[in-house]
Design an enzyme around this catalytic site. Structure first.
Site, mmCIF file in Angstrom:
data_model
loop_
_atom_site.group_PDB
_atom_site.id
_atom_site.type_symbol
_atom_site.label_atom_id
_atom_site.label_comp_id
_atom_site.label_asym_id
_atom_site.label_seq_id
_atom_site.Cartn_x
_atom_site.Cartn_y
_atom_site.Cartn_z
ATOM 1 N N HIS A 76 11.045 42.128 17.998
ATOM 2 C CA HIS A 76 11.782 43.011 18.896
ATOM 3 C C HIS A 76 10.882 43.566 19.999
ATOM 4 O O HIS A 76 9.664 43.649 19.835
ATOM 5 C CB HIS A 76 12.414 44.156 18.113
ATOM 6 C CG HIS A 76 13.528 43.709 17.221
ATOM 7 N ND1 HIS A 76 14.363 44.588 16.596
ATOM 8 C CD2 HIS A 76 13.945 42.470 16.854
ATOM 9 C CE1 HIS A 76 15.254 43.928 15.891
ATOM 10 N NE2 HIS A 76 15.011 42.632 16.021
ATOM 11 N N GLU A 78 10.498 46.590 21.046
ATOM 12 C CA GLU A 78 9.773 47.791 20.620
ATOM 13 C C GLU A 78 8.568 47.419 19.763
ATOM 14 O O GLU A 78 7.497 48.010 19.888
ATOM 15 C CB GLU A 78 10.705 48.725 19.827
ATOM 16 C CG GLU A 78 11.939 49.164 20.585
ATOM 17 C CD GLU A 78 13.137 48.220 20.441
ATOM 18 O OE1 GLU A 78 14.261 48.664 20.688
ATOM 19 O OE2 GLU A 78 12.950 47.031 20.081
ATOM 20 N N CYS A 101 16.953 49.310 16.927
ATOM 21 C CA CYS A 101 17.519 49.057 15.603
ATOM 22 C C CYS A 101 16.850 50.027 14.615
ATOM 23 O O CYS A 101 15.833 50.655 14.950
ATOM 24 C CB CYS A 101 17.274 47.605 15.194
ATOM 25 S SG CYS A 101 15.578 47.242 14.709
ATOM 26 N N CYS A 104 12.981 49.359 14.154
ATOM 27 C CA CYS A 104 12.177 49.754 15.318
ATOM 28 C C CYS A 104 12.158 51.272 15.476
ATOM 29 O O CYS A 104 11.139 51.849 15.850
ATOM 30 C CB CYS A 104 12.701 49.086 16.587
ATOM 31 S SG CYS A 104 12.380 47.316 16.611
#
Length: 157
Positions: A76, A78, A101, A104
């Site tokens: 991801h 992040e 999410c 993260c």
């Protein structure tokens, strides 16, 4: 001529980072900023090193965005920003194109970030249920200004 705001400036950097995404379903960018307004790191979602990018193979392990996240090969945005950041305890503000999410979000909580700005909502049951309402991280939804609207029109989120 009117200057764009800091929020617009940093969010536009997150949008630009999202353009590097290798995901076929969702383009996400993330920027970490220190207390002085300096960029500490950037990240976008995509396959890890040594794995063929979905955009190159034109295949995805998942068929629909937002489902079966545990089957997704992508790191991801992040997470990539955290990996790239030399000092996670200098992070003051996070700018993400999408709300993080749950995984993260928990990773960001382990940094020194106190503000998180985002453009787009994403189904996130933990945040919807205010499970993390007691944490230091303050969520700020950024409204699409004419400046950001012009940029996002070119991005296939």
């Amino acid at each position: 001529m009117k200057r764009i705001s800091k929020e617009e400036y940093f969010m536009s950097l997150a949008i630009m980072a999202s353009l590097r995404s290798t995901c076929l379903h969702r383009k996400v960018g993330c920027i970490f900023i220190d207390a002085n307004g300096h960029v500490l790191s950037t990240g976008y979602n995509g396959a890890p090193r040594e794995i063929t990018n979905c955009c190159d193979s034109l295949t995805c392990t998942r068929k629909k965005s937002g489902e079966k996240l545990d089957e997704c090969l992508a790191v991801h945005a992040e997470q990539n920003a955290i990996i790239q950041c030399k000092d996670n305890f200098k992070i003051a503000t996070v700018y993400c194109t999408n709300i993080p999410c749950p995984t993260c979000y928990k990773m960001i909580l382990n940094t020194s970030a106190v503000d998180l700005f985002y453009l787009y909502d994403y189904k996130n049951e933990l945040i919807e249920k205010d499970v993390f309402a007691f944490t230091k991280l303050k969520f700020n939804k950024v409204e699409l200004s004419p400046f950001l609207l012009n940029i996002t029109d070119a991005v296939p989120f």
